[in-house]
Design a protein around this motif. Structure first.
Motif, PDB file in Angstrom:
ATOM      1  N   GLU A 271      -0.507  -0.499 -21.510  1.00  0.00           N
ATOM      2  CA  GLU A 271      -0.187  -1.964 -20.884  1.00  0.00           C
ATOM      3  C   GLU A 271       1.248  -2.128 -20.325  1.00  0.00           C
ATOM      4  O   GLU A 271       1.380  -2.660 -19.426  1.00  0.00           O
ATOM      5  CB  GLU A 271      -0.627  -3.154 -22.164  1.00  0.00           C
ATOM      6  N   ARG A 272       2.042  -1.787 -21.129  1.00  0.00           N
ATOM      7  CA  ARG A 272       3.553  -1.885 -20.527  1.00  0.00           C
ATOM      8  C   ARG A 272       3.720  -1.276 -19.028  1.00  0.00           C
ATOM      9  O   ARG A 272       4.339  -1.577 -18.245  1.00  0.00           O
ATOM     10  CB  ARG A 272       4.587  -1.200 -21.349  1.00  0.00           C
ATOM     11  N   ARG A 273       3.080  -0.063 -18.861  1.00  0.00           N
ATOM     12  CA  ARG A 273       3.172   0.694 -18.034  1.00  0.00           C
ATOM     13  C   ARG A 273       2.310   0.054 -16.616  1.00  0.00           C
ATOM     14  O   ARG A 273       2.866   0.083 -15.598  1.00  0.00           O
ATOM     15  CB  ARG A 273       2.594   2.187 -17.986  1.00  0.00           C
ATOM     16  N   ILE A 274       1.206  -0.795 -17.155  1.00  0.00           N
ATOM     17  CA  ILE A 274       0.660  -0.996 -15.911  1.00  0.00           C
ATOM     18  C   ILE A 274       1.308  -2.488 -15.603  1.00  0.00           C
ATOM     19  O   ILE A 274       1.338  -2.831 -14.383  1.00  0.00           O
ATOM     20  CB  ILE A 274      -0.689  -1.609 -16.440  1.00  0.00           C
ATOM     21  N   GLY A 275       1.819  -3.023 -16.348  1.00  0.00           N
ATOM     22  CA  GLY A 275       2.624  -4.250 -16.219  1.00  0.00           C
ATOM     23  C   GLY A 275       3.971  -3.821 -15.450  1.00  0.00           C
ATOM     24  O   GLY A 275       4.348  -4.787 -14.247  1.00  0.00           O
ATOM     25  N   GLU A 279       4.894  -5.460 -11.503  1.00  0.00           N
ATOM     26  CA  GLU A 279       5.975  -6.174 -11.152  1.00  0.00           C
ATOM     27  C   GLU A 279       6.623  -5.450 -10.047  1.00  0.00           C
ATOM     28  O   GLU A 279       7.295  -5.889  -8.969  1.00  0.00           O
ATOM     29  CB  GLU A 279       7.124  -5.924 -12.283  1.00  0.00           C
ATOM     30  N   LYS A 280       6.313  -4.140  -9.824  1.00  0.00           N
ATOM     31  CA  LYS A 280       6.866  -3.320  -8.645  1.00  0.00           C
ATOM     32  C   LYS A 280       5.935  -3.756  -7.424  1.00  0.00           C
ATOM     33  O   LYS A 280       6.912  -3.948  -6.286  1.00  0.00           O
ATOM     34  CB  LYS A 280       6.774  -1.704  -8.659  1.00  0.00           C
ATOM     35  N   ILE A 281       4.712  -4.216  -7.649  1.00  0.00           N
ATOM     36  CA  ILE A 281       3.823  -4.597  -6.291  1.00  0.00           C
ATOM     37  C   ILE A 281       4.513  -5.677  -5.895  1.00  0.00           C
ATOM     38  O   ILE A 281       4.632  -5.973  -4.866  1.00  0.00           O
ATOM     39  CB  ILE A 281       2.633  -4.372  -6.614  1.00  0.00           C
ATOM     40  N   VAL A 282       4.822  -6.789  -6.905  1.00  0.00           N
ATOM     41  CA  VAL A 282       4.874  -8.348  -6.547  1.00  0.00           C
ATOM     42  C   VAL A 282       6.284  -8.141  -6.029  1.00  0.00           C
ATOM     43  O   VAL A 282       6.341  -9.143  -5.339  1.00  0.00           O
ATOM     44  CB  VAL A 282       4.602  -9.138  -7.799  1.00  0.00           C
ATOM     45  N   ALA A 283       7.249  -7.483  -6.404  1.00  0.00           N
ATOM     46  CA  ALA A 283       8.461  -7.558  -6.048  1.00  0.00           C
ATOM     47  C   ALA A 283       8.865  -7.392  -4.452  1.00  0.00           C
ATOM     48  O   ALA A 283       9.690  -7.868  -3.926  1.00  0.00           O
ATOM     49  CB  ALA A 283       9.318  -6.321  -6.758  1.00  0.00           C
ATOM     50  N   ASP A 284       7.624  -6.785  -3.923  1.00  0.00           N
ATOM     51  CA  ASP A 284       7.743  -6.816  -2.509  1.00  0.00           C
ATOM     52  C   ASP A 284       6.781  -7.425  -1.727  1.00  0.00           C
ATOM     53  O   ASP A 284       5.565  -7.101  -1.877  1.00  0.00           O
ATOM     54  CB  ASP A 284       7.557  -5.139  -2.114  1.00  0.00           C
ATOM     55  N   PRO A 285       6.868  -8.403  -1.204  1.00  0.00           N
ATOM     56  CA  PRO A 285       6.050  -9.453  -0.421  1.00  0.00           C
ATOM     57  C   PRO A 285       5.214  -8.805   0.742  1.00  0.00           C
ATOM     58  O   PRO A 285       4.319  -9.508   0.983  1.00  0.00           O
ATOM     59  CB  PRO A 285       6.789 -10.750  -0.003  1.00  0.00           C
ATOM     60  N   ASN A 286       5.772  -7.922   1.095  1.00  0.00           N
ATOM     61  CA  ASN A 286       4.920  -7.010   2.433  1.00  0.00           C
ATOM     62  C   ASN A 286       3.828  -6.443   1.596  1.00  0.00           C
ATOM     63  O   ASN A 286       2.787  -6.127   2.617  1.00  0.00           O
ATOM     64  CB  ASN A 286       5.838  -6.251   2.986  1.00  0.00           C
ATOM     65  N   LYS A 287       3.526  -6.167   0.396  1.00  0.00           N
ATOM     66  CA  LYS A 287       2.295  -5.504  -0.040  1.00  0.00           C
ATOM     67  C   LYS A 287       1.339  -6.188  -0.165  1.00  0.00           C
ATOM     68  O   LYS A 287       1.170  -7.155  -0.757  1.00  0.00           O
ATOM     69  CB  LYS A 287       2.814  -4.875  -1.497  1.00  0.00           C
ATOM     70  N   LYS A 288       0.498  -6.090   0.608  1.00  0.00           N
ATOM     71  CA  LYS A 288      -0.897  -6.632   0.880  1.00  0.00           C
ATOM     72  C   LYS A 288      -2.186  -6.060   0.376  1.00  0.00           C
ATOM     73  O   LYS A 288      -3.142  -6.360  -0.202  1.00  0.00           O
ATOM     74  CB  LYS A 288      -1.105  -7.365   2.181  1.00  0.00           C
ATOM     75  N   LEU A 307      -4.993  -4.017 -14.074  1.00  0.00           N
ATOM     76  CA  LEU A 307      -3.396  -4.232 -13.002  1.00  0.00           C
ATOM     77  C   LEU A 307      -3.904  -5.583 -12.332  1.00  0.00           C
ATOM     78  O   LEU A 307      -2.789  -6.319 -12.358  1.00  0.00           O
ATOM     79  CB  LEU A 307      -3.817  -3.317 -11.975  1.00  0.00           C
ATOM     80  N   SER A 308      -5.052  -5.946 -12.171  1.00  0.00           N
ATOM     81  CA  SER A 308      -5.255  -7.346 -11.581  1.00  0.00           C
ATOM     82  C   SER A 308      -5.010  -8.512 -12.417  1.00  0.00           C
ATOM     83  O   SER A 308      -4.279  -9.400 -12.068  1.00  0.00           O
ATOM     84  CB  SER A 308      -6.835  -7.470 -11.110  1.00  0.00           C
ATOM     85  N   ALA A 309      -5.159  -8.090 -13.856  1.00  0.00           N
ATOM     86  CA  ALA A 309      -4.946  -9.359 -15.136  1.00  0.00           C
ATOM     87  C   ALA A 309      -3.458  -9.375 -14.616  1.00  0.00           C
ATOM     88  O   ALA A 309      -2.771 -10.451 -14.972  1.00  0.00           O
ATOM     89  CB  ALA A 309      -5.197  -8.775 -16.251  1.00  0.00           C
ATOM     90  N   GLN A 310      -2.636  -8.223 -14.815  1.00  0.00           N
ATOM     91  CA  GLN A 310      -1.172  -8.431 -14.727  1.00  0.00           C
ATOM     92  C   GLN A 310      -0.537  -9.054 -13.513  1.00  0.00           C
ATOM     93  O   GLN A 310       0.626  -9.469 -13.390  1.00  0.00           O
ATOM     94  CB  GLN A 310      -0.437  -6.950 -14.672  1.00  0.00           C
ATOM     95  N   LEU A 311      -1.328  -8.847 -12.446  1.00  0.00           N
ATOM     96  CA  LEU A 311      -0.570  -9.352 -11.049  1.00  0.00           C
ATOM     97  C   LEU A 311      -1.053 -10.972 -11.154  1.00  0.00           C
ATOM     98  O   LEU A 311      -0.264 -11.576 -10.813  1.00  0.00           O
ATOM     99  CB  LEU A 311      -1.800  -8.764  -9.906  1.00  0.00           C
ATOM    100  N   ARG A 312      -2.173 -11.262 -11.839  1.00  0.00           N
ATOM    101  CA  ARG A 312      -2.325 -12.906 -12.036  1.00  0.00           C
ATOM    102  C   ARG A 312      -1.388 -13.353 -12.814  1.00  0.00           C
ATOM    103  O   ARG A 312      -0.629 -14.479 -12.709  1.00  0.00           O
ATOM    104  CB  ARG A 312      -3.899 -13.092 -12.792  1.00  0.00           C
ATOM    105  N   ALA A 313      -0.874 -12.639 -13.989  1.00  0.00           N
ATOM    106  CA  ALA A 313       0.175 -13.051 -14.757  1.00  0.00           C
ATOM    107  C   ALA A 313       1.478 -13.286 -13.935  1.00  0.00           C
ATOM    108  O   ALA A 313       2.416 -14.039 -14.474  1.00  0.00           O
ATOM    109  CB  ALA A 313       0.164 -12.115 -15.969  1.00  0.00           C
TER     110      ALA A 313
END
Length: 552
Positions: A271-275, A279-288, A307-313
Motif C-alpha cells: 500500500e505504501r508503494r502504491i501510495g 503521489e508521483k502521478i499527482v505531483a505533475d499536473p500534466n499527467k492525464k 491506485l485509483s483509491a490512492q489517487l482519490r485520496a
C-alpha cells in the motif's frame, strides 16, 4: 535374443531390447531433431536420458528448445558453474548464489572474499568449458533426507539445508558432478558434454550467466534490463530485511506463528508503494493518462483499483478505461501464424479511434466512449460520455498500454506508464530461483477455476500461447515504463497451495499436461500452507482466491 519392447516415436513403431537406455535411443534419432535432445517424455512422464525402458509405450524426446528441456539445460549449467568454481577455489569458502532470471540469463553473485571482474569471469568460464570438453556424467542418486541436510550444512549451503527440514519424504535425489554434490528442483542433463552454449557477463555487483534463446546453439545477446533489475533487487532486499529470502525461511516464520505479521507487513508495504506512485502521478499536473500493462495474472485489475483509491485520496478523480473496449469487431480480428484469431495482437485494437478519443478528451471535449460486448463480439455505445476536468485522470489498463503505437498522438508529458508483474522475491534455495512465470501460472490456475470454471488441464494447455503473446506484445516494452510495480506477495504461494493442489491432482497421467502438473505439485510441496483468514479484502491475492472487495 532377449525380450523386446515396442516403442512408438513420432508415429513410428520401433523394437528395442528390454532395458535399453534412453541415451542410446537419443543418439540413434538425434539426426531427426533440429535441436539437441536433453530429456525424454515416456507415457507423459519426464525422464532423464540416463534412464532405461522396460515396457512398451510412447516415447517423445525433448530438446533444449522445449520448455522443460530449456529448464533442465539451465539447471545443469548452474551445476557446471558450481563445479568450475570448486576447481578454482578447492579450499572452499566461496559459493555462487543464483538470485533471479534476467532476460535470457540468471543474475548471480559470489559469496566470499572474491572480486567479480572480467579476469575472474574469464577464469570461471574457461574452467566451465574444460569440464564440457571432458564430458563428465551428472550422476543422480537417492540418499536419506537427514544425510542430505548434513552434507549441505557441512558445505555451507544453509538455505538448502533449511529447505530440507520441511521435506516429508525420507529420501531425496541429489546430483554429483566430479565430487560436487547438490540438489536441484527438476530434471538434469546426463553429462557436461551437452552444455556447450553459455556466456558470463559482468553486471552490477555480480554477473549474468547467459543462455541461448530461440536459436538453441547460439548464446543470446545480453541486453541489460536495468529498470527490471533494480525492481527485482529492491524486492529481494525487502525479503532479506523481513528475514524471509527463501522458501525455507518462510516456512520457519510460519512455524513460529508469524503468519499474521507477515501478511499485514506485506500488505502495508504494498500500500505504501502504491501510495508513492499516486503521489508521483499527482505531483505533475500534466499527467492525464495512466497507462498500465503487464503479463497475465499480474494483478492488474486489483492494482488499478487500489491506485485509483490512492489517487482519490490525493484529491483527483480517476476514471478507468479498459483498452479491451477498443477491440475491433470479432470478424475483423487478424489471424496469427496458426490461422487462429489473434486477440493479443495490437492490430486487433482500433488504434486510430483510441487516439482520436483520447485527443478529444485531452482538449476538454465531451466524448462518447465505446464498450466491447464480448458475448456478441462487437463494440457498442451505451451512453458512456466523458469529459475531463482539471482534477480528472484516466487510468487505462491493457496489454498494449506501454506500446507507443497505442498512444502515439498523445503528448509524452501527458502519459505515465506503469509496468506491473509478479516478480517473486523468494528463492527456493541458493541455486534454485523461483520462476516468476510459475507464480503467475499458479495464480491463473486458481483464478480460472474460480471465475471461469476452467480446469487446470485447460489452463496449462493454453499457457504456452499466453506466454508467446507476452513475449511479443508486453516484454519488449517493459523498459519503456516510467515505473515498474512488483505485485508478488512474499506469502502468496503458501496461500495459493491450498487452492491449486486439488486442481493439479485432478490431471490424469494419460494427459499431456500431466508432467507440468507434477512439476508444479513438486514446487508447491516445498511450502507450508497459510490460511486465507487474515488476508484483507483489497489484497491482490484476493483477485485469484476470491473474497475481493473489487469487481475482479
Amino acid at each position: 535374443m532377449g525380450e523386446m519392447i515396442t516403442i512408438t516415436m513420432q508415429d513410428k513403431v520401433r523394437q528395442y531390447p528390454k532395458g535399453v537406455s534412453l541415451h542410446a535411443i537419443a543418439k540413434e534419432v538425434q539426426k531427426e531433431y533440429q535441436d539437441d535432445i536433453i530429456l525424454a517424455l515416456f507415457e507423459n512422464k519426464l525422464m532423464e536420458l540416463r534412464g532405461v525402458l522396460n515396457r512398451d509405450g510412447n516415447l517423445h524426446f525433448l530438446t533444449t528448445a522445449d520448455k522443460n528441456g530449456k529448464r533442465a539445460y539451465r539447471r545443469s549449467v548452474v551445476f557446471l558453474m558450481q563445479r568450475a568454481l570448486m576447481s578454482l577455489y578447492p579450499r572452499g569458502g566461496v559459493d555462487i548464489v543464483v538470485d533471479h532470471s534476467l532476460g535470457q540469463g540468471y543474475y548471480c553473485r559470489i559469496t566470499g572474499d572474491i572480486i567479480v571482474n572480467e579476469q575472474f569471469l574469464q577464469s570461471l568460464e574457461k574452467e566451465m568449458r574444460s569440464l564440457v570438453e571432458k564430458d563428465l556424467p551428472l550422476q543422480k542418486r537417492s540418499i536419506k533426507t537427514v544425510e542430505a541436510r548434513r552434507i549441505f550444512a557441512s558445505r555451507g549451503m544453509t538455505d538448502k539445508e533449511n529447505l530440507m527440514k520441511y521435506r516429508t519424504s525420507s529420501n531425496i535425489n541429489v546430483y554429483e558432478l566430479d565430487g560436487c554434490i547438490d540438489y536441484f528442483y527438476g530434471y538434469m542433463a546426463s553429462s557436461t558434454g551437452m552444455l556447450s552454449y553459455f556466456a558470463l557477463y559482468p553486471y552490477e555487483e555480480g554477473f549474468v550467466l547467459q543462455f541461448p534463446d530461440k536459436n538453441t546453439k547460439e548464446v543470446a545477446e545480453f541486453h541489460p534490463a536495468n529498470k527490471l533489475f533494480h525492481v527485482l533487487q529492491a524486492s529481494e532486499k525487502w525479503g532479506k530485511d523481513m528475514e524471509i529470502p527463501t522458501v525455507g525461511a518462510l516456512n520457519d516464520a510460519i512455524c513460529q506463528g508469524k503468519t499474521r505479521d507477515i501478511i499485514l507487513t506485506q500488505e502495508a508495504y504494498m500500500e505504501r508503494r502504491i501510495g508513492a506512485l499516486a503521489e508521483k502521478i499527482v505531483a505533475d499536473p500534466n499527467k492525464k493518462f495512466v497507462l498500465i500493462a503487464g503479463p497475465s495474472s499480474s494483478g492488474k485489475t486489483t492494482f488499478s483499483h487500489r491506485l485509483s483509491a490512492q489517487l482519490r485520496a490525493l484529491g483527483v478523480n480517476p476514471h478507468p478505461i479498459p483498452l479491451d473496449d477498443y477491440y475491433l469487431d470479432r470478424d475483423q480480428i487478424p489471424l496469427d501464424e496458426f490461422g487462429e484469431k489473434d486477440f493479443e495482437s495490437i492490430e486487433g485494437l482500433d488504434i486510430e479511434l483510441f487516439n482520436s478519443d483520447m485527443q478529444k478528451l485531452l482538449h476538454g471535449e465531451r466524448v462518447l466512449l465505446p464498450s466491447f460486448n464480448f458475448k456478441i463480439g462487437k463494440r457498442e455505445y451505451k451512453d458512456h460520455y466523458m469529459q475531463l476536468g482539471n482534477r480528472d485522470i484516466l487510468v487505462i489498463e491493457g496489454i498494449h498500454g506501454l506500446n507507443e503505437r497505442m498512444s502515439a498522438s498523445l503528448p509524452k508529458e501527458s502519459k505515465f506508464k506503469i509496468y506491473i508483474s509478479a516478480l517473486t522475491q523468494l528463492n527456493i534455495d541458493e541455486h534454485n530461483p523461483l520462476a516468476t512465470t510459475d507464480g503467475r501460472l499458479i495464480r491463473r490456475i486458481v483464478r480460472d477455476a474460480r471465475t471461469r470454471g476452467t480446469i487446470a488441464k485447460d489452463t496449462i494447455a493454453m499457457w504456452d500461447s499466453v506466454r508467446r503473446g507476452e513475449e511479443k506484445n508486453i516484454f519488449p516494452f517493459q523498459e519503456q515504463a516510467d515505473e515498474m510495480f512488483n505485485s508478488a506477495l512474499i506469502y502468496e504461494m503458501a496461500v495459493l497451495k491450498t487452492y491449486a493442489q486439488p486442481q493439479l491432482f485432478a490431471i490424469e497421467p494419460d494427459c499431456k499436461e500431466y508432467a507440468e502438473a507434477k512439476r508444479l505439485l513438486k514446487l508447491l510441496d516445498y511450502f507450508l500452507t497459510i490460511p486465507a483468514d487474515d488476508i484483507c479484502n483489497n489484497s491482490i491475492v484476493r483477485e485469484f482466491i476470491g473474497g475481493s472487495c473489487f469487481n475482479v
